[in-house]
Design a protein around this motif. Structure first.
Motif, PDB file in Angstrom:
ATOM      1  N   ASN A 301       0.859  -1.183   0.000  1.00  0.00           N
ATOM      2  CA  ASN A 301       0.000   0.000   0.000  1.00  0.00           C
ATOM      3  C   ASN A 301       0.898   1.236   0.000  1.00  0.00           C
ATOM      4  N   THR A 302       0.832   2.037  -1.056  1.00  0.00           N
ATOM      5  CA  THR A 302       1.781   3.140  -1.222  1.00  0.00           C
ATOM      6  C   THR A 302       1.625   4.217  -0.158  1.00  0.00           C
ATOM      7  N   PHE A 303       0.421   4.389   0.395  1.00  0.00           N
ATOM      8  CA  PHE A 303       0.238   5.390   1.443  1.00  0.00           C
ATOM      9  C   PHE A 303       0.892   4.937   2.749  1.00  0.00           C
ATOM     10  N   TYR A 304       0.791   3.656   3.063  1.00  0.00           N
ATOM     11  CA  TYR A 304       1.514   3.126   4.213  1.00  0.00           C
ATOM     12  C   TYR A 304       3.026   3.213   3.989  1.00  0.00           C
ATOM     13  N   MET A 305       3.441   3.036   2.753  1.00  0.00           N
ATOM     14  CA  MET A 305       4.866   3.150   2.433  1.00  0.00           C
ATOM     15  C   MET A 305       5.413   4.523   2.807  1.00  0.00           C
ATOM     16  N   ALA A 306       4.607   5.565   2.584  1.00  0.00           N
ATOM     17  CA  ALA A 306       5.045   6.922   2.917  1.00  0.00           C
ATOM     18  C   ALA A 306       5.310   7.043   4.417  1.00  0.00           C
ATOM     19  N   LEU A 307       4.441   6.460   5.237  1.00  0.00           N
ATOM     20  CA  LEU A 307       4.610   6.520   6.690  1.00  0.00           C
ATOM     21  C   LEU A 307       5.843   5.732   7.136  1.00  0.00           C
ATOM     22  N   ILE A 308       6.015   4.541   6.576  1.00  0.00           N
ATOM     23  CA  ILE A 308       7.151   3.702   6.966  1.00  0.00           C
ATOM     24  C   ILE A 308       8.462   4.329   6.479  1.00  0.00           C
ATOM     25  N   SER A 309       8.453   4.907   5.293  1.00  0.00           N
ATOM     26  CA  SER A 309       9.647   5.595   4.779  1.00  0.00           C
ATOM     27  C   SER A 309      10.034   6.745   5.698  1.00  0.00           C
ATOM     28  N   PHE A 310       9.019   7.487   6.165  1.00  0.00           N
ATOM     29  CA  PHE A 310       9.296   8.601   7.075  1.00  0.00           C
ATOM     30  C   PHE A 310       9.918   8.088   8.370  1.00  0.00           C
ATOM     31  N   LEU A 311       9.389   6.987   8.908  1.00  0.00           N
ATOM     32  CA  LEU A 311       9.935   6.428  10.134  1.00  0.00           C
ATOM     33  C   LEU A 311      11.394   6.023   9.954  1.00  0.00           C
ATOM     34  N   LEU A 312      11.710   5.356   8.848  1.00  0.00           N
ATOM     35  CA  LEU A 312      13.084   4.900   8.610  1.00  0.00           C
ATOM     36  C   LEU A 312      14.039   6.083   8.405  1.00  0.00           C
ATOM     37  N   ILE A 313      13.577   7.102   7.686  1.00  0.00           N
ATOM     38  CA  ILE A 313      14.416   8.288   7.495  1.00  0.00           C
ATOM     39  C   ILE A 313      14.620   9.010   8.824  1.00  0.00           C
ATOM     40  N   PHE A 314      13.562   9.099   9.625  1.00  0.00           N
ATOM     41  CA  PHE A 314      13.662   9.721  10.942  1.00  0.00           C
ATOM     42  C   PHE A 314      14.696   8.989  11.806  1.00  0.00           C
ATOM     43  N   LEU A 315      14.649   7.660  11.796  1.00  0.00           N
ATOM     44  CA  LEU A 315      15.614   6.887  12.575  1.00  0.00           C
ATOM     45  C   LEU A 315      17.032   7.103  12.079  1.00  0.00           C
ATOM     46  N   SER A 316      17.188   7.147  10.771  1.00  0.00           N
ATOM     47  CA  SER A 316      18.519   7.344  10.196  1.00  0.00           C
ATOM     48  C   SER A 316      19.080   8.719  10.546  1.00  0.00           C
ATOM     49  N   LYS A 317      18.259   9.750  10.370  1.00  0.00           N
ATOM     50  CA  LYS A 317      18.705  11.116  10.701  1.00  0.00           C
ATOM     51  C   LYS A 317      18.974  11.246  12.191  1.00  0.00           C
ATOM     52  N   GLY A 318      18.069  10.638  13.000  1.00  0.00           N
ATOM     53  CA  GLY A 318      18.241  10.708  14.445  1.00  0.00           C
ATOM     54  C   GLY A 318      19.505  10.017  14.911  1.00  0.00           C
ATOM     55  N   ALA A 319      19.813   8.871  14.330  1.00  0.00           N
ATOM     56  CA  ALA A 319      21.029   8.145  14.693  1.00  0.00           C
ATOM     57  C   ALA A 319      22.273   8.958  14.352  1.00  0.00           C
TER      58      ALA A 319
END
Length: 365
Positions: A301-319
């Motif tokens: 589901n591409t809309f769920y993908m947007a949320l999961i992508s944001f979470l992964l980018i947030f974790l990467s930037k935060g780390a």
């Protein structure tokens, strides 16, 4: 003869028929909370730092300033677009592990057109040619393993994975040729900026965001409501059923992988023209592999993908921000990121399966 009694196993694991939306949200929220607790124990045990302060720094890594948030959005759409590209192939149960290479060949095609025709073609024509060559190159990189899978049943996982290395070698060879005697390739067409996306709302890469948002809607409706999306679903569930229904499985396999590869090629175009204005073997940045997690967790589901992508980018930037703020090595920061991701992935087990203990009719959710 005496009847042999079979001892009931301690735990039985059975597949759920269906999980409600609320249950999925609850399980994933619980997983994130548990991950934060485990991370807090790790942070305090290893570094002696206040975990709440560390989490605050993670938030600052993405949300401290508007420019940092903008950079997060820039990286998010790259990851999201590759996830969108993988969605149709994965839904068809074609394990396309070659997104990294498909992005690279698309980016290389774009860069070659920029260098060769940047000074001779009108800007609209130049962008059109760059776009077409990138999607054709990416589509070709998807077409090759699809044909071998369709006609000779080769292992698509190994085939597409190996093609990543071929693409990386081609890009390394061509960038060495393009840079000539220079120490590095640098930005292409620096003096003329031919082939560079124009400024849009203050940044060139904002056009990338707009294009990927449109593509997110298009792919959602394509998979859910189009005839081709239906064929992809049927082939993914059972090839025998698809053949019985009159679906040409070979053609669906090839067509879907051309689409998947072409969108990856489009990502290469967006990276070169809209983000980096150059090409290298690291232009894809490992997103071709990270996007596998995005596509799989979102269940295509591409809309769920947007949320999961944001979470992964947030974790990467935060780390990265944690490593910088507390002078930690990148490995410690990556462990914090990895623990959260591990719990999120693990929560999928409890969404898809349930456990029943011996002698009890109660199910562990």
């Amino acid at each position: 003869m005496s009847e042999v009694k079979t001892k009931e196993p301690l735990i039985r694991i059975i597949k759920r028929d269906r999980s409600s939306f609320g249950y999925k949200v609850w399980v994933r929220a619980a997983a994130i909370i548990l991950a934060l607790v485990v991370d807090a124990i790790f942070i305090y045990s290893v570094t002696g730092l206040n975990p709440l302060s560390v989490y605050g720094v993670m938030l600052n890594g993405t949300f401290m300033t508007s420019i940092r948030f903008s950079w997060a959005m820039r990286d998010l759409v790259t990851l999201l677009c590759i996830g969108i590209a993988l969605a149709p192939a994965f839904k068809m149960r074609f394990w396309n592990i070659g997104a990294e290479g498909q992005v690279l060949v698309g980016g290389l095609a774009t860069a070659m057109i920029m260098v060769k025709f940047g000074g001779s073609l009108p800007t609209p024509v130049l962008f059109l040619v760059m776009f077409l060559t990138s999607v054709i190159a990416g589509g070709l990189w998807g077409f090759i393993p699809a044909v071998f899978k369709a006609y000779w049943n080769t292992n698509e996982t190994l085939f597409t994975l190996m093609m990543n290395y071929v693409a990386t070698s081609i890009v390394a060879c061509m960038t060495n040729i393009l840079r000539g005697k220079a120490s590095s390739l640098g930005k292409l067409n620096m003096s003329t900026q031919a082939g560079w996306f124009p400024q849009f709302m203050g940044q060139r890469y904002n056009l990338n965001i707009l294009i990927v948002v449109i593509l997110m809607f298009v792919m959602f409706f394509y998979l859910k409501y189009s005839k081709q999306g239906y064929e992809i679903t049927v082939v993914g569930e059972s090839e025998n059923t698809a053949r019985y229904a009159g679906i040409n499985v070979k053609w669906v396999t090839i067509r879907t992988m051309i689409i998947s590869g072409a969108i990856c090629g489009l990502v290469g175009f967006l990276i070169v023209a809209g983000r980096d204005q150059t090409i290298s073997t690291t232009s894809a940045g490992g997103n071709g592999f990270t996007a596998i997690i995005v596509a799989w967790l979102a269940k295509f589901n591409t809309f769920y993908m947007a949320l999961i992508s944001f979470l992964l980018i947030f974790l990467s930037k935060g780390a990265s921000e944690i490593a910088s703020a507390y002078s930690l090595n990148d490995y410690a920061a990556s462990i914090i990121e990895g623990i959260i991701l591990f719990f999120i992935l693990g929560s999928e087990f409890f969404i898809n399966y349930k456990m029943i203990f011996r002698g009890s009719k109660k199910e562990v959710h």
